[in-house]
Design an enzyme around this catalytic site. Structure first.
Site, mmCIF file in Angstrom:
data_model
loop_
_atom_site.group_PDB
_atom_site.id
_atom_site.type_symbol
_atom_site.label_atom_id
_atom_site.label_comp_id
_atom_site.label_asym_id
_atom_site.label_seq_id
_atom_site.Cartn_x
_atom_site.Cartn_y
_atom_site.Cartn_z
ATOM 1 N N TYR A 160 -10.950 -3.252 0.811
ATOM 2 C CA TYR A 160 -11.758 -3.119 2.030
ATOM 3 C C TYR A 160 -13.130 -2.521 1.763
ATOM 4 O O TYR A 160 -14.119 -2.960 2.308
ATOM 5 C CB TYR A 160 -11.016 -2.278 3.085
ATOM 6 N N GLU B 120 0.791 -1.229 0.000
ATOM 7 C CA GLU B 120 0.000 0.000 0.000
ATOM 8 C C GLU B 120 0.830 1.288 0.000
ATOM 9 O O GLU B 120 0.769 2.074 0.956
ATOM 10 C CB GLU B 120 -0.949 0.001 1.202
#
Ligand code: IFM
Length: 461
Positions: free
Chosen positions: A303, A178
């Site tokens: 997510y 990320e």
């Protein structure tokens, strides 16, 4: 641990069958679970400094002990084996391996990962190391961290040292985790280490992480490594309305959080050349050739989707970025997504957005998209009888299956996370684990979701 005393609470319908050879796994990261920050010659990291500053972590905690995984890794590998997944994604702590960020290597630091990899192999679990999950050596950070081009070179030298030691037993590698979050939260907004608030001036940190990724891919391949990917976070961006202003704001958000990190890697170019020319300096075109080195697979952490509108002081239902408040003055405004259940973190639960994301990637990038692996997906809920987590995983796995049925080449799925752990600026307040950790005693207790997943995986065999 008591892996048999809790009922699995399976939803009534078995999961659809996933393709043969599909890789099931669980994920963690070094700083969030290891603890032992002062042991065996580990150097300080940017997160050690950040957590030591008053007011940075919501519950005032730090990760000096975390889950104690450094000493309990055998117990954790036994939990992974009993769960029945084929792979374990963990991260290697750069400051454990190179206490000053290099060039000197701390053999004792590498020894830990050597033992962990041996333990995994003996358990029949494939080790999937991530080389960097945000814990920059403080010596590197003090020299400018990822704002400096030289950090990319130092990272590649570290990747080489890890490959030299573990490469004989590892056939799946992840370079970075990320880079978007480290850029935005660490350098742009100051909510994560190193706590810089540079706004758009943070973009060189994105470029240098991506360059570090490309150089690390080359260093790993030079060591004969195969199976190399990256773990980028992505989610669909929904415009708050059909108005031109909202669509433009959503397009900019999508560009900055999704395309800016996918396209250099997949296509070897930035999505908006004007913007990048204004914000980046140096031999960017040459760098892009390195960054675009073809990968063996592409990792996606998913997510939630984000709804985005134009900034509007009158608008109701404003939302931050993944639960984090954004400062005023940005050219876009995340808005609340209503009508869906929420996790304890306040994140909307939208499984169909995973299908949308994956089919969208396939449509956008076509044959430039290598096989995909979901390198993280999960949710924070309290409690050991975690029926909400079972429902979350069940629904997301069905959504993933829908994407595969629609023709997206997805080869694996990793749950975030094996254990409850240190959730960065939130401290220990958010529990993402399949296994509960008592932070007083460090006792592990498999949750209902652990038993559910174990049973669901058995049914896949
Ligand atoms: O805990 C984090 C992880 O470190 C990176 N991806 C998101 C997770 C949940 O916030």
């Amino acid at each position: 641990m008591n892996a048999s005393s809790v009922s699995s609470g399976s939803p009534p319908c078995p999961l659809p069958r996933f393709p043969a050879g599909f890789l099931w796994g669980v994920s963690t990261s070094a700083y969030q679970i290891e603890g032992a920050v002062d042991e065996d010659g580990r150097g300080r990291s940017s997160w050690d400094v950040f957590t030591g500053e008053r007011g940075r972590i919501k519950d005032g905690s730090d990760a000096r002990v975390a889950t104690g995984h450094y000493h309990r890794y055998r117990e954790d590998v036994a939990l992974i084996k009993e769960l029945g997944v084929g792979a374990y994604r963990f991260s290697v702590a750069w400051p454990r391996v190179m206490p000053d960020g290099g060039p000197a290597v701390n053999a004792a630091g590498l020894d830990f990962y050597d033992r962990l990899v041996d333990e995994l192999c003996a358990a029949g679990v494939r080790p999937v190391p991530t080389l960097f999950h945000w814990d920059t050596p403080q010596a590197v950070e003090a020299a400018g961290g990822w704002l400096e081009r030289d950090t990319a070179r130092r990272f590649a030298a570290y990747a080489d040292a890890v490959a030299a030691r573990l490469g004989d037993r590892v056939d799946r590698w992840i370079t970075l985790n990320e880079p978007a979050e480290l850029t935005l939260l660490g350098y742009g907004l100051g909510q994560h280490a190193p706590g810089r608030r540079l706004g758009f001036e943070a973009l060189p940190a994105a470029h240098h992480q991506l360059l570090g990724h490309g150089l690390a891919v080359q260093a790993l391949r030079a060591r004969g490594a195969s199976g190399i990917g990256i773990a980028n976070s992505h989610g669909p961006t929904w415009a708050a309305s059909e108005s031109a202003a909202d669509r433009e704001a959503a397009g900019l958000y999508d560009l900055l959080l999704n395309r800016l990190f996918a396209e250099p890697v997949l296509l070897g170019r930035y999505p908006d050349e004007e913007l990048t020319a204004a914000l980046l300096s140096g031999p960017v075109d040459e760098d892009l050739k390195v960054i675009g080195t073809p990968l063996d697979w592409y990792g996606i952490n998913y997510y939630q989707p984000t709804k985005v509108g134009a900034p509007d002081p009158e608008a109701t239902g404003s939302a931050g970025f993944a639960g984090i408040e954004l400062p005023p003055g940005l050219p876009f405004a995340p808005r609340e997504i209503a009508g869906y259940p929420q996790t304890d973190f306040g994140w909307p639960v939208v499984p169909a957005a995973l299908t949308e994301l994956l089919t969208g990637f396939r449509d956008r990038y076509g044959d430039r998209l290598p096989p995909v692996v979901i390198t993280e997906n999960g949710c924070s809920y309290e409690g050991v009888e975690d029926r909400e987590r079972i429902a979350f995983l069940d629904a997301h796995l069905r959504a993933l299956h829908d994407a595969i049925a629609a023709g997206v080449d997805v080869r694996g799925y990793f749950v975030w996370s094996l254990l409850d752990n240190f959730e960065w600026a939130e401290g220990y307040a958010r529990r993402f684990g399949l296994v509960h950790v008592d932070y007083g005693t460090l006792a592990r207790t498999p949750k209902s979701s652990y038993h559910w997943l174990r049973d669901a995986l058995r049914a896949q065999r």
